[in-house]
Design an enzyme around this catalytic site. Structure first.
Site, PDB file in Angstrom:
ATOM      1  N   TRP A   1       0.852  -1.184   0.000  1.00 43.24           N
ATOM      2  CA  TRP A   1       0.000   0.000   0.000  1.00 43.24           C
ATOM      3  C   TRP A   1       0.892   1.240   0.000  1.00 43.24           C
ATOM      4  CZ3 TRP A   1      -1.969   2.714   4.845  1.00 43.24           C
ATOM      5  CH2 TRP A   1      -2.935   3.689   4.528  1.00 43.24           C
TER       6      TRP A   1
ATOM      7  N   ASP B   1      -1.174  -5.926   9.031  1.00 45.42           N
ATOM      8  CA  ASP B   1      -2.110  -4.865   8.658  1.00 45.42           C
ATOM      9  C   ASP B   1      -3.385  -5.583   8.198  1.00 45.42           C
ATOM     10  OD1 ASP B   1      -1.980  -1.983   6.355  1.00 45.42           O
ATOM     11  OD2 ASP B   1      -3.564  -2.734   7.671  1.00 45.42           O
TER      12      ASP B   1
ATOM     13  N   LYS C   1     -13.511  -0.606   5.372  1.00 47.28           N
ATOM     14  CA  LYS C   1     -14.131  -1.374   4.297  1.00 47.28           C
ATOM     15  C   LYS C   1     -15.173  -2.354   4.782  1.00 47.28           C
ATOM     16  CE  LYS C   1     -10.175   0.096   2.309  1.00 47.28           C
ATOM     17  NZ  LYS C   1      -9.104   0.796   3.060  1.00 47.28           N
TER      18      LYS C   1
END
Lengths: 464, 464
Positions: free
Chosen positions: A192, A273, A309
């Site tokens: 990311w 993560d 999300k």
């Protein structure tokens, strides 16, 4: 180093009264180029100037004249560019925010229900403790590890509410910087885009381990293990718990075991993560398997969580940093130090998102409803993957194997398109995506799959 | 496999604020025996040490063995201690959160209205805000503090970004200055809010103080202030409390502000306002913004951190804004782009809920008026508490001049009590306050004033 260049620039505040030259300086490849103003004369620095001249200088010149325009964020900037585009055919596959088939943002029904409950109850808006909402911290750790997990029963997890994934990662980075000075974080190549920024700003050194193999469009597992093994003992290894961003390629359970082996061998510390628990496969427990595998081995690990999300709470900024320690006492001490890092950053975290999560996860019927909505979202993405694959296979006569689209997991697909090809996607086809070739399937509808397939085939074969 | 222990070589460091205690030295000796000797292990090396919390013993099996327990935050820790106290007469005068006459937290009616409207609005989504936050909120916040007709706003010279309440605004502003401003020293008043030095130090600035409070008069040490700012290096940053100085409640007069402004401009000192009580201090939003507007009116640059925690009672929502007033629109836009680079690796983008509430209220004329009325009611109640406490102390014949209670402004009174007297009041009377003698008037009621009066009287006459 970029920071040294910036400080040089700001050491020479301009006086607009004098002529100045603009110098463009390129640093290392890939970094933003900077320009700074070199002054011929500077009225501020001359302390012998008379009072009248320095008053004039105060009035005319900005103290921030040397500040250069920063480039737009590579991910969030995509949405800004998309908004500015007036073409009807435009498609936003940039940021990973879920869209319905009608390409509309989606607020989960359970979230609306929870919010209505909260407003009805008329709760107060007092400061949370620095570590956040206790009810939230409890359910988030249980969701991640399983309520019956020994790490929870033995109170070995330090959980602190953080500002979604980013904020939780940043708190952990600050902890590493302070308590493991010089320790490196190993991040996957690619990862990311914001990970590097977080560690840079927290002043934690990082290096990359091989991850994505463009030849197979899969995992370079041997490279990954070798690089983790080669790192100095006691490094932190940043791992995506599931649905790797940007590639969508996850290790298999067997591979996770081997990764854990190497990490233990080298006394590294695993740092997960977890931004897509429940979103990747549709199963909350399934998506937490990697984290639970490490915890089951008795390893001390860090885990950053996000509810952006999976609960669609993007803008509420709700997440957590969890540190699994070998003892309850260590967990208490670590938690106290995380608080000490949060206080000078924002004092205490925002309540609204935390209450929503606590209400949804803490109520059995809302929790079940959530699971159903999440399966629906994950299901829609799987359908879109299938449809895109079908069109690509049909339209691409070259025989290229597009099946990686089906094998990849989660919101994103790493198409393998390079920077120039990506630019073609945007400039010719109005498809907005990040320059690393990542597309967000959450922003794709079944209706647009054919158009996207055309764009990808064109970019892949006709542009180099 | 057993959990791993990371030997305390490069990783071990004493908690920055804890001194080397006897137990530290014992542990250092222990650790030297446990690991191989190497240059880094030299006990003379200031980086090498191992500490453990007093209660933990030494855990050889955790990588966090060297992490000590941090003390509770001095301000927020007061509430923690208060919550633990079972006494029915306990009084929390610690953290500055408004309480009603009944001692209850207050959510403003207009806030409830706005929230209901937001939650009912079917068109509302929870998509990520831009990095700089909610646009409406930013515009309205700038107008609120600078004045709707401010030339700086009309000339587009102000960049305003939504941040996490006052703390977040100060931290982001401080980080921006540490990277882009040529003078990395900030002068803060003596005393100031306990979190200020930590925020600015973590932001990368070096912190110095200027004289502010005069214990002899319990008022402003104006001469000292002018001398200290006068001898600050040109260009240094100066933190100013816009109104209702925390913790003293002592504000400069309008004439004194004008002198401060002239001095600062003549030395090109950069003002950084902390505005946490606009409308709360006097009851008038415009009056409480006067100091800021005075500086902006001279065309110069400044930073302003705004908080809606108190004046809108949005404490836990973490709503605030950082405004940077620049010389030109072009500078402002470049500055904004760099501020975004500070925010993105910290928490990506700010939380939406509190900002939506504020924007809803500020943009609706009826709600705005309703707000000003409720705000004035809170300010008036506090002023009434001041008078009641002053009258009660006088009636009781408590030795000393207590007129500072009614002269000081805002939520807090700097009583002048010393830390022994404070500890006495906590122990014997279950009154919780910060050890600097600061009491939150917002936590008082007509009913509890007699108890506080008795406690102060006993402390002043019994404890030296």
């Amino acid at each position: 180093m970029a920071s040294a260049m910036l400080s040089l620039a700001s050491a020479c505040p301009s006086a607009s009264l004098s002529a100045h030259e603009n110098l463009k300086v390129k640093l290392k490849p890939g970094s933003a180029s900077l320009s700074f103003n070199k002054e011929k004369s500077n009225l501020f620095i001359n302390t012998k100037s008379s009072g009248r001249i320095s008053m004039v200088a105060v009035v005319n010149a900005s103290r921030f004249e040397g500040v250069t325009m920063a480039p737009p964020d590579p991910i969030l900037g995509v949405s800004e560019a998309f908004k500015a585009d007036t073409h009807e055919s435009k498609l936003n596959l940039g940021v990973g925010a879920y869209r319905t088939e009608e390409l509309q943002p989606y607020v989960l029904n359970v979230v609306k229900k929870a919010e209505n409950l909260m407003v009805e109850r008329g709760e107060n808006k007092e400061y949370l403790p620095i570590e956040g909402l206790a009810a939230f911290n409890k359910v988030t750790a249980e969701l991640l590890f399983g309520a019956d997990n020994p790490v929870i029963k033995q109170q070995r997890v330090a959980t602190v509410q953080g500002l979604s994934g980013t904020g939780s990662l940043r708190l952990a980075a600050a902890l590493i910087e302070r308590y493991f000075p010089g320790a490196k974080v190993l991040i996957s190549s690619p990862t990311w885009g914001n990970h590097k920024n977080i560690f840079n700003d927290a002043r934690v050194p990082w290096s990359e381990y091989r991850y994505y193999d463009p030849k197979t469009v899969g995992l370079d597992f041997e490279g990954m293990l070798a690089d983790i093994k080669a790192a100095p003992e006691g490094s932190f290894v940043l791992l995506h718990g599931c649905a790797h961003n940007p590639t969508g390629i996850d290790p298999t359970p067997e591979q996770w075991e081997k990764i854990a082996d190497v990490i233990q061998e080298k006394n590294h510390i695993a740092f997960f993560d977890v931004a897509y628990q429940g979103f990747a496969s549709g199963s909350l427990d399934g998506d937490a398997a990697s984290v639970r595998l490490f915890a089951a081995r008795g390893m001390e690990i860090l885990v950053a969580q996000s509810y952006s999300k999976n609960l669609g709470l993007y803008a509420e900024r709700i997440g957590a940093i969890n540190v699994v320690c070998s003892s309850a006492d260590a967990a208490a001490r670590v938690k106290s130090q995380l608080k000490r890092l949060a206080r000078p950053m924002y004092s205490n975290p925002p309540i609204h998102g935390a209450r929503i999560v606590a209400n949804v996860v803490g109520d059995p019927s809302l929790f079940n409803e959530w699971k159903a909505e999440m399966e629906m979202m994950a299901g829609r993405i799987k359908n879109v993957r299938q449809k895109l694959y079908d069109y690509l296979s049909a339209k691409d006569k070259s025989g290229k194997d597009w099946s990686f689209i089906l094998k990849q997991i989660g919101m994103f697909s790493f198409t393998g398109l390079n920077k120039t090809q990506t630019e073609n996607m945007t400039n010719k086809w109005r498809v907005y995506m990040t320059k690393d070739g990542r597309i967000s399937l959450a922003g794709l509808s079944l209706a647009k799959c054919e158009y996207l397939a055309d764009a990808i085939v064109d970019s892949f074969h006709n542009v180099s | 496999m057993r959990p791993q222990f990371t030997p305390p070589d490069a990783h071990s460091i004493a908690s920055p604020s804890s001194p080397f205690s006897a137990s530290d030295r014992r542990l250092n000796a222990l650790a030297r025996h446990l690991v191989d000797a190497s240059p880094a292990m030299d006990s003379q090396n200031p980086n090498y040490t191992v500490s453990a919390s007093p209660t933990s013993g030494f855990h050889a099996d955790s990588v966090f063995a060297h992490v000590v327990r941090a003390p509770e935050d001095p301000i927020l820790g007061v509430t923690v201690a208060y919550n633990k106290d079972p006494s029915p007469v306990k009084l929390n005068l610690g953290v500055g959160a408004y309480r009603t006459e009944e001692g209850k937290p207050l959510v403003l009616n207009v806030v409830r209205r706005a929230e209901q409207q937001i939650v009912n609005d079917r068109a509302r989504v929870k998509e990520y805000l831009p990095i700089v936050g909610l646009a409406d909120f930013n515009k309205l916040s700038a107008k609120l503090i600078l004045g709707a007709d401010s030339p700086a706003i009309q000339e587009n010279r102000v960049t305003t970004v939504e941040c996490l309440s006052g703390t977040g605004s100060l931290r982001v502003g401080g980080e921006f200055l540490a990277r882009h401003y040529h003078q990395r020293t900030i002068y803060i008043p003596q005393p100031t809010w306990g979190n200020h030095p930590k925020v600015f130090t973590m932001a990368g600035l070096s912190v110095k103080t200027y004289r502010y409070y005069d214990p002899a008069t319990r008022g402003l040490n104006f001469q000292g202030l002018l001398e200290d700012l006068g001898s600050a290096p040109s260009g240094a940053i100066v933190l100013l409390h816009a109104c209702a100085h925390n913790p003293t409640g002592v504000d400069p007069t309008v004439q004194q502000w004008e002198q401060i402004r002239q001095l600062m401009r003549s030395k090109a000192l950069l003002p950084f306002f902390d505005s946490a009580y606009q409308g709360f201090a006097s009851g008038s939003l415009d009056a409480d913004a006067q100091s800021v507007r005075m500086f902006v009116a001279d065309g110069g640059e400044c930073l302003v951190a705004q908080s809606y925690a108190k004046n809108m009672g949005l404490y836990g929502e973490r709503v605030g804004a950082l405004s940077i007033v620049c010389k030109t629109a072009d500078v402002a836009s470049r500055v904004e782009s760099q501020v975004k680079l500070v925010i993105r690796p910290m928490y990506s983008n700010p939380p939406i809920h509190g900002a939506s509430i504020v924007a809803t209220i500020l943009k609706d004329r009826d709600m705005y008026n309703e707000w000003t009325i409720e705000l004035k009611a809170m300010a008036d109640r506090i002023i009434s508490m001041r008078h009641q406490l002053f009258d009660a102390l006088r009636a009781k014949g408590t030795p000393g001049d207590w007129s500072h209670i009614i002269k000081q402004i805002g939520m807090f009174t700097f009583t002048g009590l010393n830390s022994e007297q404070v500890a006495f009041m906590t122990r014997e009377y279950h009154i919780y306050m910060t050890s600097d003698g600061r009491i939150s008037m917002a936590g008082l009621s007509t009913r509890t004033i007699p108890h506080l009066t008795d406690a102060i009287h006993a402390a002043v006459t019994g404890v030296v």
